[in-house]
Design a protein around this motif. Sequence first.
Motif, PDB file in Angstrom:
ATOM      1  N   UNK A 246      26.355  20.720  45.699  1.00 20.84           N
ATOM      2  CA  UNK A 246      27.447  21.029  46.450  1.00 20.84           C
ATOM      3  C   UNK A 246      28.462  21.981  45.637  1.00 20.84           C
ATOM      4  N   UNK A 247      28.507  21.493  44.157  1.00 22.10           N
ATOM      5  CA  UNK A 247      29.091  22.690  43.596  1.00 22.10           C
ATOM      6  C   UNK A 247      27.748  23.707  43.257  1.00 22.10           C
ATOM      7  N   UNK A 248      26.516  23.590  43.535  1.00 20.21           N
ATOM      8  CA  UNK A 248      26.350  24.736  43.386  1.00 20.21           C
ATOM      9  C   UNK A 248      26.486  25.765  44.574  1.00 20.21           C
ATOM     10  N   UNK A 249      27.282  25.648  45.948  1.00 17.88           N
ATOM     11  CA  UNK A 249      27.441  26.195  46.715  1.00 17.88           C
ATOM     12  C   UNK A 249      28.574  26.954  46.171  1.00 17.88           C
ATOM     13  N   UNK A 250      29.716  29.090  46.103  1.00 17.86           N
ATOM     14  CA  UNK A 250      30.208  29.866  45.745  1.00 17.86           C
ATOM     15  C   UNK A 250      30.829  30.447  47.153  1.00 17.86           C
ATOM     16  N   UNK A 251      32.108  30.675  46.648  1.00 16.95           N
ATOM     17  CA  UNK A 251      32.575  30.913  47.935  1.00 16.95           C
ATOM     18  C   UNK A 251      33.316  32.767  47.143  1.00 16.95           C
ATOM     19  N   UNK A 252      33.102  33.650  48.072  1.00 17.18           N
ATOM     20  CA  UNK A 252      34.267  34.568  47.608  1.00 17.18           C
ATOM     21  C   UNK A 252      35.045  34.981  49.758  1.00 17.18           C
TER      22      UNK A 252
ATOM     23  N   UNK B 234      38.271  36.134  55.829  1.00 16.83           N
ATOM     24  CA  UNK B 234      36.985  35.398  55.708  1.00 16.83           C
ATOM     25  C   UNK B 234      36.933  35.242  54.444  1.00 16.83           C
ATOM     26  N   UNK B 235      35.557  34.234  54.878  1.00 16.06           N
ATOM     27  CA  UNK B 235      35.224  33.206  53.247  1.00 16.06           C
ATOM     28  C   UNK B 235      33.400  33.337  53.732  1.00 16.06           C
TER      29      UNK B 235
ATOM     30  N   UNK C 245      32.615  38.190  41.737  1.00 16.34           N
ATOM     31  CA  UNK C 245      32.490  37.313  40.710  1.00 16.34           C
ATOM     32  C   UNK C 245      31.751  36.948  39.267  1.00 16.34           C
ATOM     33  N   UNK C 246      30.959  38.409  38.613  1.00 15.43           N
ATOM     34  CA  UNK C 246      30.473  38.663  37.483  1.00 15.43           C
ATOM     35  C   UNK C 246      31.264  39.828  36.556  1.00 15.43           C
ATOM     36  N   UNK C 247      31.359  39.214  35.422  1.00 11.22           N
ATOM     37  CA  UNK C 247      31.927  40.223  33.989  1.00 11.22           C
ATOM     38  C   UNK C 247      33.526  40.664  34.952  1.00 11.22           C
ATOM     39  N   UNK C 248      34.030  39.376  34.551  1.00  7.31           N
ATOM     40  CA  UNK C 248      35.499  39.360  34.749  1.00  7.31           C
ATOM     41  C   UNK C 248      35.887  39.609  36.122  1.00  7.31           C
ATOM     42  N   UNK C 249      35.037  39.670  37.179  1.00  7.26           N
ATOM     43  CA  UNK C 249      35.988  40.791  38.611  1.00  7.26           C
ATOM     44  C   UNK C 249      36.141  39.247  39.748  1.00  7.26           C
TER      45      UNK C 249
END
Length: 258
Positions: free
Chosen positions: A132-138, A193-194, A231-235
Motif C-alpha cells: 500500500x505504501x507504493x500508492x501516492x496521492x495528489x 479531488x484526490x 510531487x518532484x523537484x520540491x513541488x
Amino acid sequence: MWTRNAMCAAVFVGACWLSLTTEAQEMPPATAAPKSHRMPMMRKFSYNCDDGRKVTVYLRERNAQVVFEGKASFEGKSYAMKQVEAASGTKYSDGAMAWWSKGDEGFLEKEAKGSQPVRLAENCKLDRPADAASAGVVSGTVAYRERIAMPENAVLTMQLQDVSSATDGADAPVKIIAEQKFTFAGHQVPLPFELHYDAAKIDPKRMYALSAHITVNEQLMFMNTTAYRVITRGNPTKADILLKMVEGQTSGPKQQPR
C-alpha cells in the motif's frame, strides 16, 4: 390593603414574568446547520476480470463512474450509474448497463428488456496492491470564476502528467501517469479531488504536473491554462486549480439536439 412588602413582592414577580416572556418572544427559532456544498471524496476500486478485461469503479455516495476496458472497440467506455435496489450484493445501473459487486468480486452486464442480461465482464476480482505504501496521492480543489452552474452529467477529468519533455522544449506528447473522472452529480465548484497514482512510476529527476478540464456531453467547457507542477523537484502534493472557460463557451453548455 396590601402591606408595603407584599406590594414590592408583587411588582418583582411581575417584572420577572415580563422579562422572561419578552426574551422567549425575541429568541430566534433554532435552525439546522447548513448542508455543506463540498463534494464527498471519491473512492477508486480496480478489478481484473476474465479474458484480460478490466473494470475501474469510482464511487461517491450512491453514484458510480464505471470504466470498462477490454479488447473490442466498445470495451473502452465510461458509464455514470446510480445505486439501485438489489436482492443480493450492491448494484449500480444507468438503465442500460449494470455493475454488480459483492465483497471483493463483481461483474458488468448489459441489461436487456424481455431477455437475459449479457455479461460483458465477469469473475472480476478486486485488485489490492501488495504494498500500500507504493500508492501516492495528489489532492486539492478545482474551481472557475464564472458564475455558471454545471449540470449533473458534467464531468471533471483530472490527469497527472509527465511534462519533462515539454519543459525541455522537446516536441513530444506528455505521458499520462494517472487519470480520474469525477461526475458533478449536482455539486458545484469548488470541487475537492484526490488523484491516486503508482509511486513506482515517479522519477525524482523528472517533472510532473496536474491537468484538469470539464466537459458536458463531451463538449469542452473549462480547462487549465496554467501549469500546476507537483510531487518532484520540491513541488507540493496539493494544488488549488483555477480553470478558464474555453473560448466561445460564454452561455454554459449547449443542449444536445433531440
